[in-house]
Scaffold this active site. Structure first.
Site, short mmCIF file in Angstrom:
data_model
loop_
_atom_site.label_atom_id
_atom_site.label_comp_id
_atom_site.label_asym_id
_atom_site.label_seq_id
_atom_site.Cartn_x
_atom_site.Cartn_y
_atom_site.Cartn_z
N GLY A 321 -19.03 -40.00 10.28
CA GLY A 321 -20.23 -39.55 9.06
C GLY A 321 -21.27 -39.07 9.76
O GLY A 321 -21.65 -38.09 9.11
N TRP A 324 -20.39 -35.60 10.43
CA TRP A 324 -20.26 -34.54 8.94
C TRP A 324 -21.41 -34.01 8.68
O TRP A 324 -21.33 -32.87 8.06
CB TRP A 324 -19.48 -35.67 7.98
CG TRP A 324 -19.58 -35.17 6.43
CD1 TRP A 324 -18.41 -34.43 6.09
CD2 TRP A 324 -20.48 -35.03 5.75
NE1 TRP A 324 -18.77 -34.12 5.11
CE2 TRP A 324 -19.95 -34.36 4.40
CE3 TRP A 324 -21.81 -35.39 5.61
CZ2 TRP A 324 -20.56 -34.21 3.27
CZ3 TRP A 324 -22.80 -35.04 4.32
CH2 TRP A 324 -21.96 -34.37 3.08
N HIS A 325 -22.45 -34.49 9.07
CA HIS A 325 -23.92 -34.10 8.56
C HIS A 325 -24.30 -32.93 9.29
O HIS A 325 -25.19 -31.85 8.88
CB HIS A 325 -25.00 -35.10 8.65
CG HIS A 325 -25.02 -36.11 7.59
ND1 HIS A 325 -24.01 -37.14 7.62
CD2 HIS A 325 -25.66 -36.30 6.36
CE1 HIS A 325 -24.23 -38.00 6.60
NE2 HIS A 325 -25.26 -37.43 5.70
N GLY A 326 -23.89 -32.64 10.49
CA GLY A 326 -24.13 -31.41 11.31
C GLY A 326 -23.43 -31.51 12.64
O GLY A 326 -23.37 -32.58 13.05
#
Length: 337
Positions: A321, A324-326
């Site tokens: 997770g 997923w953001h970067g």
């Protein structure tokens, strides 16, 4: 094209709504869906027509995989189709979101260097298509739900393309699942313009009046102020800027969905008033948190196999997770923390 840009709310949005209104009033519901698809392609390709390439390929292939999974009965064949679909979506995700990062980490890797050169632009970097993370997750969840027999592929392909091509969700969520909109898609009744306009301009006001005001405090302070009060001021201001900016775009997206008659789920529920970190994650970016729970954490085993396995599954889910953001080590560390 941003929701707050003049070209969007002065030209694109009025024209879009006018055509939807005329088609639904004339009982051309099917043509209204096609217009939404066309408008999404115009909206998404306005900055760079190349952004449409992964979008069209992904949605076209997942439309095929969903249909095959709905009709197929052989369990081994169905697992193969699912694996191909997931690999295809994760492949696009890896190439566009992480290949620059991986190439920088391992510049001597022949495979990474060769793949990177195929997709890199004039500046030597791969440009990330806006909203890639969102529509890939939505398309992937549709295929997984077809595999689980939770939904059936629609007989009319326009219905799936209509679901995946609603441009309001392309900027900043929420991540919507096909089963959440399936009934509304099949019984498309048209617009709820007044309610949608109210929500959109509420989000618009939060973005322009509050989030952007906090940005004016954050930008000059962050990374430059080393005093005690300066550091705390910049950190707290950024906390509110992040939340207000993200939630404002979500509210605008929900409002746009309501305008054309579709109820998108809430994405934030006062997360900063949570009593603990568990409650916080249930109220912050809800559509992502529930997606990770239902399509990653639970398939890994969830909490069904003892404490060690439970915490292992939690760590894997949160690290992924974070990534997923970067594509940065900071996001990996943040997810692990």
């Amino acid at each position: 094209m941003l929701f707050t840009s003049p070209i969007f709310f002065l030209y694109f949005l009025p024209l879009f709504l006018l055509v939807v209104r005329q088609l639904t009033r004339s009982h051309f519901g099917q043509w209204a869906k096609i217009w939404v698809i066309v408008a999404t392609y115009l909206f998404y390709g306005s900055a760079n027509i190349g952004f449409l390439v992964p979008f069209v390929i992904t949605t076209g292939l997942d439309l095929l995989w969903g249909s095959l999974l709905t009709r197929a009965v052989d369990s081994r064949w169905r697992r193969v189709v699912l694996a191909v679909s997931v690999s295809q979506n994760l492949g696009f995700f890896l190439i566009f979101k992480y290949l620059n990062w991986l190439h920088d980490i391992l510049p001597d890797s022949f495979i990474l260097a060769s793949t990177h050169s195929l997709f890199a632009g004039e500046n030597g970097q791969i440009e990330l298509p806006p909203g890639l993370s969102f529509y890939l997750f939505e398309s992937m969840s549709y295929v997984i739900d077809c595999y689980r027999r939770v939904v059936k592929a629609p007989k009319n392909p326009v219905n799936f393309l209509f679901f995946i091509s609603m441009f309001p969700r392309f900027i900043a969520c929420p991540i919507v699942r096909y089963k959440e909109l399936e009934e509304s898609i099949f019984s498309f009744k048209g617009m709820r313009l007044a309610d949608g306009v109210f929500l959109f301009f509420m989000g618009f006001s939060i973005k322009t009046l509050l989030a952007d005001s906090f940005e004016k405090v954050v930008t000059p302070l962050f990374g430059t102020s080393v005093t005690f009060w300066g550091s705390w001021t910049s950190a707290i201001a950024y906390m509110f800027q992040l939340y207000l900016d993200f939630s404002a775009y979500s509210i605008m997206a929900i409002g746009l969905g309501v305008m054309i008659g579709f109820p998108f789920p809430d994405n934030f529920r006062e997360p900063y008033s949570s009593g603990n970190i568990t409650e916080f994650w249930r109220r912050w970016h809800i559509s992502l948190s529930t997606w990770l729970r239902d399509y990653l954490y639970i398939p890994l085993g969830g909490s069904r196999y003892g404490m060690v396995r439970t915490y292992t599954n939690l760590v894997i889910t949160m690290i992924l997770g974070g990534l997923w953001h970067g594509a940065e080590f900071t996001f990996l560390i943040w997810g692990a923390y």
